[in-house]
Design a protein around this motif. Structure first.
Motif, short mmCIF file in Angstrom:
data_model
loop_
_atom_site.label_atom_id
_atom_site.label_comp_id
_atom_site.label_asym_id
_atom_site.label_seq_id
_atom_site.Cartn_x
_atom_site.Cartn_y
_atom_site.Cartn_z
N ARG A 63 -6.30 9.32 -7.80
CA ARG A 63 -4.91 9.80 -7.73
C ARG A 63 -4.57 10.22 -6.31
NH1 ARG A 63 -0.34 8.83 -9.52
NH2 ARG A 63 -1.38 8.51 -11.53
N ARG A 64 -5.50 10.85 -5.62
CA ARG A 64 -5.26 11.27 -4.24
C ARG A 64 -5.19 10.07 -3.30
NH1 ARG A 64 -10.07 14.87 -5.22
NH2 ARG A 64 -10.60 14.53 -3.03
N ALA A 65 -5.94 9.01 -3.61
CA ALA A 65 -5.86 7.78 -2.81
C ALA A 65 -4.47 7.17 -2.93
CB ALA A 65 -6.92 6.79 -3.27
N LYS A 66 -3.91 7.17 -4.14
CA LYS A 66 -2.55 6.65 -4.35
C LYS A 66 -1.54 7.48 -3.57
CE LYS A 66 -3.32 4.88 -9.05
NZ LYS A 66 -2.80 4.87 -10.43
N LYS A 67 -1.72 8.79 -3.56
CA LYS A 67 -0.81 9.67 -2.81
C LYS A 67 -0.89 9.37 -1.32
CE LYS A 67 1.67 13.44 -1.87
NZ LYS A 67 1.51 13.58 -0.42
N ALA A 68 -2.10 9.12 -0.81
CA ALA A 68 -2.27 8.80 0.61
C ALA A 68 -1.53 7.51 0.96
CB ALA A 68 -3.76 8.68 0.95
N VAL A 69 -1.63 6.50 0.10
CA VAL A 69 -0.95 5.23 0.37
C VAL A 69 0.57 5.42 0.34
CG1 VAL A 69 -0.49 2.93 -0.58
CG2 VAL A 69 -2.84 3.76 -0.37
N ALA A 70 1.07 6.21 -0.59
CA ALA A 70 2.51 6.48 -0.64
C ALA A 70 2.99 7.13 0.66
CB ALA A 70 2.84 7.38 -1.83
N ASP A 71 2.13 7.93 1.27
CA ASP A 71 2.49 8.60 2.53
C ASP A 71 2.33 7.67 3.74
OD1 ASP A 71 3.02 10.93 1.15
OD2 ASP A 71 1.03 11.79 1.49
N ILE A 72 1.52 6.62 3.60
CA ILE A 72 1.27 5.71 4.72
C ILE A 72 2.24 4.53 4.72
CG2 ILE A 72 -0.42 4.09 5.71
CD1 ILE A 72 -2.62 6.00 4.68
N ASP A 73 2.63 4.06 3.56
CA ASP A 73 3.47 2.86 3.44
C ASP A 73 4.91 3.17 3.84
OD1 ASP A 73 4.35 0.26 2.78
OD2 ASP A 73 4.86 0.91 0.74
N LYS A 74 5.18 3.19 5.14
CA LYS A 74 6.49 3.56 5.68
C LYS A 74 7.11 2.43 6.52
CE LYS A 74 6.08 7.76 4.05
NZ LYS A 74 6.86 8.18 2.86
N PHE A 75 6.63 1.20 6.35
CA PHE A 75 7.08 0.11 7.21
C PHE A 75 7.63 -1.03 6.36
CE2 PHE A 75 3.72 2.54 9.24
CZ PHE A 75 4.30 2.85 10.47
N PRO A 76 8.95 -1.04 6.13
CA PRO A 76 9.55 -1.97 5.16
C PRO A 76 9.45 -3.45 5.53
CG PRO A 76 11.24 -0.83 6.43
CD PRO A 76 9.95 -0.16 6.75
N HIS A 77 9.19 -3.76 6.80
CA HIS A 77 9.14 -5.16 7.20
C HIS A 77 7.72 -5.71 7.28
CE1 HIS A 77 13.41 -5.00 7.86
NE2 HIS A 77 13.27 -3.99 8.71
N THR A 78 6.75 -4.94 6.78
CA THR A 78 5.37 -5.43 6.75
C THR A 78 5.13 -6.22 5.46
OG1 THR A 78 4.70 -3.28 5.83
CG2 THR A 78 4.39 -3.63 8.20
N ILE A 79 4.14 -7.10 5.52
CA ILE A 79 3.69 -7.85 4.35
C ILE A 79 2.49 -7.10 3.78
CG2 ILE A 79 2.91 -10.08 3.48
CD1 ILE A 79 5.68 -10.15 4.78
N VAL A 80 2.57 -6.66 2.53
CA VAL A 80 1.53 -5.79 1.99
C VAL A 80 0.91 -6.38 0.72
CG1 VAL A 80 2.51 -3.67 2.94
CG2 VAL A 80 3.27 -4.46 0.70
N SER A 81 -0.31 -5.91 0.43
CA SER A 81 -1.01 -6.33 -0.78
C SER A 81 -1.93 -5.20 -1.22
CB SER A 81 -1.83 -7.59 -0.52
OG SER A 81 -2.58 -7.95 -1.67
N ALA A 82 -2.23 -5.15 -2.52
CA ALA A 82 -3.15 -4.15 -3.06
C ALA A 82 -4.42 -4.83 -3.58
CB ALA A 82 -2.48 -3.37 -4.19
N TYR A 83 -5.55 -4.28 -3.20
CA TYR A 83 -6.85 -4.74 -3.68
C TYR A 83 -7.58 -3.58 -4.35
CZ TYR A 83 -6.72 -9.18 -1.13
OH TYR A 83 -6.38 -10.44 -0.69
N GLY A 84 -8.32 -3.89 -5.39
CA GLY A 84 -9.25 -2.94 -5.96
C GLY A 84 -10.65 -3.46 -5.73
N PHE A 85 -11.63 -2.56 -5.59
CA PHE A 85 -13.00 -3.04 -5.41
C PHE A 85 -14.00 -2.07 -6.02
CE2 PHE A 85 -12.35 -0.47 -1.59
CZ PHE A 85 -13.55 0.22 -1.44
N THR A 86 -15.09 -2.65 -6.48
CA THR A 86 -16.28 -1.90 -6.90
C THR A 86 -17.45 -2.60 -6.20
OG1 THR A 86 -16.31 -3.25 -8.93
CG2 THR A 86 -15.38 -1.03 -9.09
N ASP A 87 -18.24 -3.40 -6.96
CA ASP A 87 -19.27 -4.19 -6.29
C ASP A 87 -18.72 -5.54 -5.83
OD1 ASP A 87 -19.00 -5.41 -8.75
OD2 ASP A 87 -21.03 -4.94 -9.44
N ARG A 88 -17.42 -5.76 -6.03
CA ARG A 88 -16.69 -6.92 -5.52
C ARG A 88 -15.22 -6.54 -5.44
NH1 ARG A 88 -17.82 -7.31 -10.71
NH2 ARG A 88 -16.28 -8.02 -12.23
N ALA A 89 -14.43 -7.32 -4.74
CA ALA A 89 -13.02 -7.01 -4.57
C ALA A 89 -12.16 -7.99 -5.37
CB ALA A 89 -12.63 -7.09 -3.09
#
Length: 281
Positions: A63-89
């Motif tokens: 949950r804190r990782a999600k909050k950090a991303v919400a605070d970082i994602d401030k650039f509307p003209h960037t191309i973004v993607s979300a990945y999850g990973f454990t022993d692989r992505a």
């Protein structure tokens, strides 16, 4: 005389109509291609069980990782993607400039073991994400490419794979912002069944397995790729770093519903109507 007056009115109404239409078109073109700070950014979330730990603040690491991303994602003209990973992505949202869709993906799809696995293999997972991000940057010919890598730094993989992944990022020109999620004080890892807490992860000795943060791995990832390491509550440092490293590029911007263009087109109806009226004189 009346014919000359009518001809004059037709001429000026035609000129005004054409001027309004050309002005509307010029505004549309100007809005469609603009110079903005842009780049490709992959956000990678550690989804291993240790990110379920709540440390001392009572809020899970994921949950804190999600909050950090919400605070970082401030650039509307960037191309973004979300990945999850454990022993692989695994990609959880494709690369896109649709930040609203990206945020919804982060909120609803990023979760503990959404990518099933037995712990975090940082090197193997990072290798996959670097390869995908590099391909996207090449495809879009973007000059600025970054990965925001959110983890507690615990690694079940081998050190050589992690070294190779970081070197690949450096060769590909991809800067990594490593975000440390966790605290120095060891915490238990909760185990849930159908959303109900049933106990805590056990270690080899039968006691509760305790997890903390391994900042050394995260610092190695950041420094080896010419990026930065920050703690989860230092989002401003990440924002400043991204802002500094994005590239000014000409990009296409959607112009649907531009009110100025609509008003100009409506205004052109009046001189056009006058032109048609005096065309019969």
């Amino acid at each position: 005389k009346d014919i000359r007056i009518a001809q004059g009115i037709r001429f000026f109404s035609a000129v005004i109509t054409l001027a309004l239409l050309l002005f509307a078109v010029s505004i549309s073109i100007k809005d469609m291609f603009v110079l903005e700070k842009t780049g490709v950014i992959a956000y990678a979330f550690d989804e291993s069980r240790s990110l379920g730990a709540k440390d001392q603040n009572g809020i899970s690491r994921i949950r804190r990782a999600k909050k950090a991303v919400a605070d970082i994602d401030k650039f509307p003209h960037t191309i973004v993607s979300a990945y999850g990973f454990t022993d692989r992505a695994s990609s959880q949202s494709s690369f896109s400039d649709n930040h609203e869709h990206f945020r919804k993906t982060v909120e609803f799809l990023v979760a503990i073991e959404a990518v099933p696995g037995s712990g975090s293999d940082l090197g193997f997972s990072l290798m996959n994400i670097v390869e995908d991000t590099s391909r996207e940057c090449d495809k879009l010919t973007r000059k600025a490419c970054m990965i925001v890598f959110l983890s507690d730094g615990e690694n079940i993989g081998d050190e050589d794979t992690l070294i190779r992944a970081v070197k690949l990022a450096e060769r590909s020109g991809i800067k990594i912002i490593a975000v440390g999620i966790g605290e120095d004080n060891p915490s238990r890892i909760p185990v849930y069944e159908d959303g109900v807490l049933t106990g805590y992860e056990k270690g080899g000795d039968g006691g509760d397995y305790l997890t903390d943060i391994d900042e050394e791995n995260l610092k190695f990832i950041a420094e080896g790729s010419d990026g930065i390491y920050i703690k989860e509550n230092e989002a401003r440092k990440a924002v400043n770093f991204i802002d500094k490293n994005l590239a000014q590029e000409k990009i296409e911007v959607r112009t649907e519903g531009n009110p100025i263009v609509i008003y100009l087109l409506l205004a052109s109806i009046v001189p056009l109507a006058i032109f048609k009226k005096y065309s019969t004189v």
